[in-house]
Scaffold this motif. Sequence first.
Motif, PDB file in Angstrom:
ATOM      1  N   THR A 102      -6.349  11.602  -3.095  1.00 48.57           N
ATOM      2  CA  THR A 102      -5.036  10.978  -2.883  1.00 48.57           C
ATOM      3  C   THR A 102      -3.931  11.933  -3.271  1.00 48.57           C
ATOM      4  O   THR A 102      -4.108  12.793  -4.143  1.00 48.57           O
ATOM      5  CB  THR A 102      -4.917   9.679  -3.701  1.00 48.57           C
ATOM      6  OG1 THR A 102      -3.621   9.096  -3.487  1.00 48.57           O
ATOM      7  CG2 THR A 102      -5.093   9.938  -5.199  1.00 48.57           C
TER       8      THR A 102
ATOM      9  N   CYS B 198     -13.310   8.026  -1.719  1.00 50.08           N
ATOM     10  CA  CYS B 198     -13.088   7.630  -3.105  1.00 50.08           C
ATOM     11  C   CYS B 198     -14.341   6.951  -3.644  1.00 50.08           C
ATOM     12  O   CYS B 198     -15.168   6.448  -2.881  1.00 50.08           O
ATOM     13  CB  CYS B 198     -11.869   6.719  -3.249  1.00 50.08           C
ATOM     14  SG  CYS B 198     -11.896   5.231  -2.246  1.00 50.08           S
TER      15      CYS B 198
ATOM     16  N   VAL C 239      -1.112   5.037  -6.878  1.00 48.84           N
ATOM     17  CA  VAL C 239      -2.320   4.320  -6.471  1.00 48.84           C
ATOM     18  C   VAL C 239      -2.901   3.535  -7.638  1.00 48.84           C
ATOM     19  O   VAL C 239      -3.414   2.422  -7.466  1.00 48.84           O
ATOM     20  CB  VAL C 239      -3.354   5.293  -5.881  1.00 48.84           C
ATOM     21  CG1 VAL C 239      -4.707   4.611  -5.711  1.00 48.84           C
ATOM     22  CG2 VAL C 239      -2.878   5.816  -4.532  1.00 48.84           C
ATOM     23  N   ARG C 240      -2.821   4.092  -8.847  1.00 46.98           N
ATOM     24  CA  ARG C 240      -3.279   3.339 -10.023  1.00 46.98           C
ATOM     25  C   ARG C 240      -2.567   1.982 -10.101  1.00 46.98           C
ATOM     26  O   ARG C 240      -3.201   0.940 -10.312  1.00 46.98           O
ATOM     27  CB  ARG C 240      -2.996   4.148 -11.284  1.00 46.98           C
ATOM     28  CG  ARG C 240      -3.325   3.429 -12.573  1.00 46.98           C
ATOM     29  CD  ARG C 240      -2.545   4.045 -13.717  1.00 46.98           C
ATOM     30  NE  ARG C 240      -3.102   3.709 -15.013  1.00 46.98           N
ATOM     31  CZ  ARG C 240      -2.514   3.979 -16.171  1.00 46.98           C
ATOM     32  NH1 ARG C 240      -1.357   4.602 -16.187  1.00 46.98           N
ATOM     33  NH2 ARG C 240      -3.072   3.658 -17.312  1.00 46.98           N
TER      34      ARG C 240
ATOM     35  N   ASP D 179      -0.615   6.858   0.453  1.00 42.19           N
ATOM     36  CA  ASP D 179      -0.809   5.430   0.668  1.00 42.19           C
ATOM     37  C   ASP D 179      -2.063   5.042  -0.094  1.00 42.19           C
ATOM     38  O   ASP D 179      -2.958   5.877  -0.273  1.00 42.19           O
ATOM     39  CB  ASP D 179      -1.022   5.158   2.169  1.00 42.19           C
ATOM     40  CG  ASP D 179      -0.198   3.995   2.692  1.00 42.19           C
ATOM     41  OD1 ASP D 179      -0.420   2.875   2.219  1.00 42.19           O
ATOM     42  OD2 ASP D 179       0.642   4.215   3.574  1.00 42.19           O
ATOM     43  N   ALA D 180      -2.131   3.820  -0.553  1.00 40.66           N
ATOM     44  CA  ALA D 180      -3.385   3.310  -1.105  1.00 40.66           C
ATOM     45  C   ALA D 180      -4.244   2.905   0.075  1.00 40.66           C
ATOM     46  O   ALA D 180      -3.988   1.877   0.711  1.00 40.66           O
ATOM     47  CB  ALA D 180      -3.129   2.135  -2.032  1.00 40.66           C
TER      48      ALA D 180
ATOM     49  N   SER E 286     -10.370   9.729  -6.388  1.00 44.44           N
ATOM     50  CA  SER E 286      -9.913   9.597  -5.000  1.00 44.44           C
ATOM     51  C   SER E 286      -9.215  10.849  -4.502  1.00 44.44           C
ATOM     52  O   SER E 286      -8.535  11.552  -5.252  1.00 44.44           O
ATOM     53  CB  SER E 286      -8.940   8.416  -4.882  1.00 44.44           C
ATOM     54  OG  SER E 286      -8.407   8.315  -3.584  1.00 44.44           O
TER      55      SER E 286
ATOM     56  N   THR F 219       0.811  -1.228   0.000  1.00 45.48           N
ATOM     57  CA  THR F 219       0.000   0.000   0.000  1.00 45.48           C
ATOM     58  C   THR F 219       0.839   1.271   0.000  1.00 45.48           C
ATOM     59  O   THR F 219       0.309   2.349  -0.268  1.00 45.48           O
ATOM     60  CB  THR F 219      -0.920   0.044   1.227  1.00 45.48           C
ATOM     61  OG1 THR F 219      -0.124   0.160   2.425  1.00 45.48           O
ATOM     62  CG2 THR F 219      -1.792  -1.197   1.312  1.00 45.48           C
TER      63      THR F 219
ATOM     64  N   GLY G 151       3.019   4.503  -0.595  1.00 46.65           N
ATOM     65  CA  GLY G 151       3.159   5.412  -1.726  1.00 46.65           C
ATOM     66  C   GLY G 151       4.594   5.678  -2.083  1.00 46.65           C
ATOM     67  O   GLY G 151       5.023   6.834  -2.211  1.00 46.65           O
TER      68      GLY G 151
ATOM     69  N   GLU H 269      -8.755   2.640  -2.152  1.00 46.09           N
ATOM     70  CA  GLU H 269      -8.976   2.601  -3.601  1.00 46.09           C
ATOM     71  C   GLU H 269      -9.063   1.180  -4.150  1.00 46.09           C
ATOM     72  O   GLU H 269      -9.967   0.889  -4.963  1.00 46.09           O
ATOM     73  CB  GLU H 269      -7.889   3.398  -4.322  1.00 46.09           C
ATOM     74  CG  GLU H 269      -7.895   4.886  -4.048  1.00 46.09           C
ATOM     75  CD  GLU H 269      -7.045   5.288  -2.852  1.00 46.09           C
ATOM     76  OE1 GLU H 269      -6.818   6.487  -2.654  1.00 46.09           O
ATOM     77  OE2 GLU H 269      -6.589   4.370  -2.115  1.00 46.09           O
TER      78      GLU H 269
ATOM     79  N   ILE I  21      -1.113   0.312  -7.667  1.00 46.50           N
ATOM     80  CA  ILE I  21      -1.461  -0.552  -6.537  1.00 46.50           C
ATOM     81  C   ILE I  21      -2.840  -1.179  -6.735  1.00 46.50           C
ATOM     82  O   ILE I  21      -3.054  -2.358  -6.431  1.00 46.50           O
ATOM     83  CB  ILE I  21      -1.391   0.242  -5.220  1.00 46.50           C
ATOM     84  CG1 ILE I  21       0.068   0.667  -4.934  1.00 46.50           C
ATOM     85  CG2 ILE I  21      -1.936  -0.580  -4.052  1.00 46.50           C
ATOM     86  CD1 ILE I  21       0.221   1.613  -3.757  1.00 46.50           C
ATOM     87  N   VAL I  22      -3.800  -0.398  -7.235  1.00 42.34           N
ATOM     88  CA  VAL I  22      -5.135  -0.941  -7.490  1.00 42.34           C
ATOM     89  C   VAL I  22      -5.040  -2.095  -8.485  1.00 42.34           C
ATOM     90  O   VAL I  22      -5.653  -3.158  -8.293  1.00 42.34           O
ATOM     91  CB  VAL I  22      -6.078   0.158  -8.013  1.00 42.34           C
ATOM     92  CG1 VAL I  22      -7.397  -0.459  -8.498  1.00 42.34           C
ATOM     93  CG2 VAL I  22      -6.349   1.191  -6.929  1.00 42.34           C
TER      94      VAL I  22
END
Length: 787
Positions: free
Chosen positions: A237, A222, A243-244, A274-275, A235, A76, A78, A278, A246-247
């Motif tokens: 963020t 989000c 985050v993209r 951090d994610a 989100s 998670t 960043g 999301e 991580i998702v």
Amino acid sequence: MSIGKSVKRVDAYDKVTGRAKYTDDLCNRNALIIKLLHSTIAHGVVKSMDTSKAEEIPGVVKVITCFDVPDIPFPTAGHPWSTDPSHQDVADRKILNRHVRYYGDEIAIVVAEDEVSAKQGVAAIEVEYIEYPFVLDAREAMKDGAPIIHDEMVMDCEEEKGLFPSTVKLVNKQDTCSNILAHTNKDRGDYEEAIKEPGLIKVEGWYKTPIVQHTHIENHICYAEEDAGKIKVVSSTQIPHIVRRIVAQALGLPWGKIRLIKPYIGGGFGNKQDALYEPLVAYVSQQVGGRLVKFDVTREETFVNNRVRHSIEYHIISYVREDGSLAARKFESFSNQGAYASHGHGVNAKGQGAFGQHYPCDVIQSDSYTIYTNTPSAGAMRGYGIPQVTWAEECHIDEIAKVLDRDPLEYRKQIIMRKGYADGFSKNELYHDSYIETLEMGSEAMEYDKKIKEYADQKGNIRRGVGVATFWYNTAVWPISLESSSCRMVMNQDGSIQLQLAETEIGQGADTAFSQMAAETLGISLDKVHIQSTQDTDITPFGTGAYASRQTYVGGFAVRQTAELLKKKVLEYAQEWTRMPVFNLDIIDNNIVRTTDNRVLLSLGELATEALYSLDHSEHFSAESTYQIKSNAFSFGCTFAEVEVDIALCKVKLLRMINVHDCGDLINPALAEAQVHGGMSMAIGYGLSEELLFDEKTGRPLNNNLLDYKVSSFEDHPELEALFVENTEPTSAYGTKSLGEPPTCSGAPAIRNAIFNATGVGVKDNPVTPKRLFEAFREEGLFEEVE
């Protein structure tokens, strides 16, 4: 000239008039609502879950449990991702967790047509747990026999006999169990030999910092839906491109199948580096046929289920010669990581690196440990480990000064980093005597020498004191991680430009600073720069976002390089119109100017219009570039604090506070001052009141709300004073270096040291609450002294 001026923020009008659109403003009101079921134990396994009653509630669309989600662990944090596995974060999270690791862990999801139905659905779920022992303290978690939180265990059971999961037995795959996420050693010289030197004075102390929360105005929010064959996530963020990625990893999808949009954001301070939810929201949208779903985190959830600042305990020993010089030092730090890795050891390791540089010593024995516990996950928070280590070291330096009978300010001047210091790892160099300059400026403003004399040998119940603390800070993350920034500029028909970066505006004024940079380099006025504040990973050039006080330093390289490319294209086209060589042309005040006689040949708007619509040579003026930054920079400064202590009531009143910074050249002095004031406010809370508490019997959070968690308010603030020493940073595109985080770092120990000066009692742990003062004053016999 645009740089160096206190121009108004480019987003000010939209924000004060309410026109700025945040995540919740953009979400369709027909969105399905997500609510989470959180565990009511600190450690254990979900044995069973009965969702039948929840599913019968009108308005409930779907219930998803920890037994249903993909078995895909993901990271998670960043951090910039790397193709090198050794530079990738620990993947220890899942969308929902069957193995519960802290009180409040996410175990089920209810999706409903409205919030009331969603809440009712959550309340109707029945859960049975298998409980394990839990541990809240990092050093306790290191001991033999401590409950193991992440141990790569498998379940050995007899499911076919109908005994599962009542007879669950956990079998460790490793030979030894450990809650230590990471350990680093940074020894320098021969410590054991150095401490044998005759005549050395030993000063030793243990210091501890608390778990605290960011308490930004806008909670994390989000929403997600399937759109044009992708999952679109909108989100609040700081790090849209990260985050993209991580998702996509969490859902096991190609990265291009995810579109991440970041609108205006109501603060983050690292929590949104951090994610957070999301991946969960994107997954839920998949499970309801791609419909629009929204999750709006409550304040109580923000405190516990987002990220917190690491509580770190320090052990420092300094062997000092009679003249004050440092002969050898020992440093140990024990960081409470909480239940999941998040940013992990990076926070603790940064503080370890600072210790070895702040007050240079040829001999250091240094060990840092980051340890899993059954508390909320700790992640990035403004300062990233430096507020913690600064508390410990600056308290310790004052204690050395007292043992030596030296003035704390003068002693710091003797041993602190000086001009010419260079760090072999980061390649940072101190090009100016910044520490001495900031200390002298702050001392003069505070009238430090006068007040030290005035407050000497005080008696009675009410006493005053002054204190000082200094800070060390790096800029950005090179060479630890990738440091890269991209920029796009497009010229409009009137000679104005559209400016895009992935570095995000999160309330700190980055959009304004970037606009000033672009205007300066291009030779246009600030009103001709139209920055796109919203980041959209389908459109916005790649960059890693807002963190590590990197914005003006890292983004500045990309802005300058791209502006130079665009300017070159414009002047080459202007050569056709003016018949003048490019080297005799420039853009000045929105005009094409011949530099040999400063004659205005035509306006930039006229040239741009002609370029787009010319029948002879039509050209679209645009430029895009990426700059990979392989440099870093030191920022330095100090805080002076003046306090009044009521010994009988164990209360502290902060009378005055001054922060002094060398953060390079100021792009916008007004924004810089605002950044410092915000950091000082956070430091006041960190020093005097903020601490997230947990029930030792259950692990339950005790004050995860804004009533019981004591954030500093205007009533706790004196007039906040920000001063600057502007020493140009030679490695920087615009002479800048870190400013966003440093103001948080030295305020708390400066307040503590002022209390130390006033009372002679040095509290070891922050915040310095009345309870801690009572215990310290009683131990030192101060109450008897003032009776």
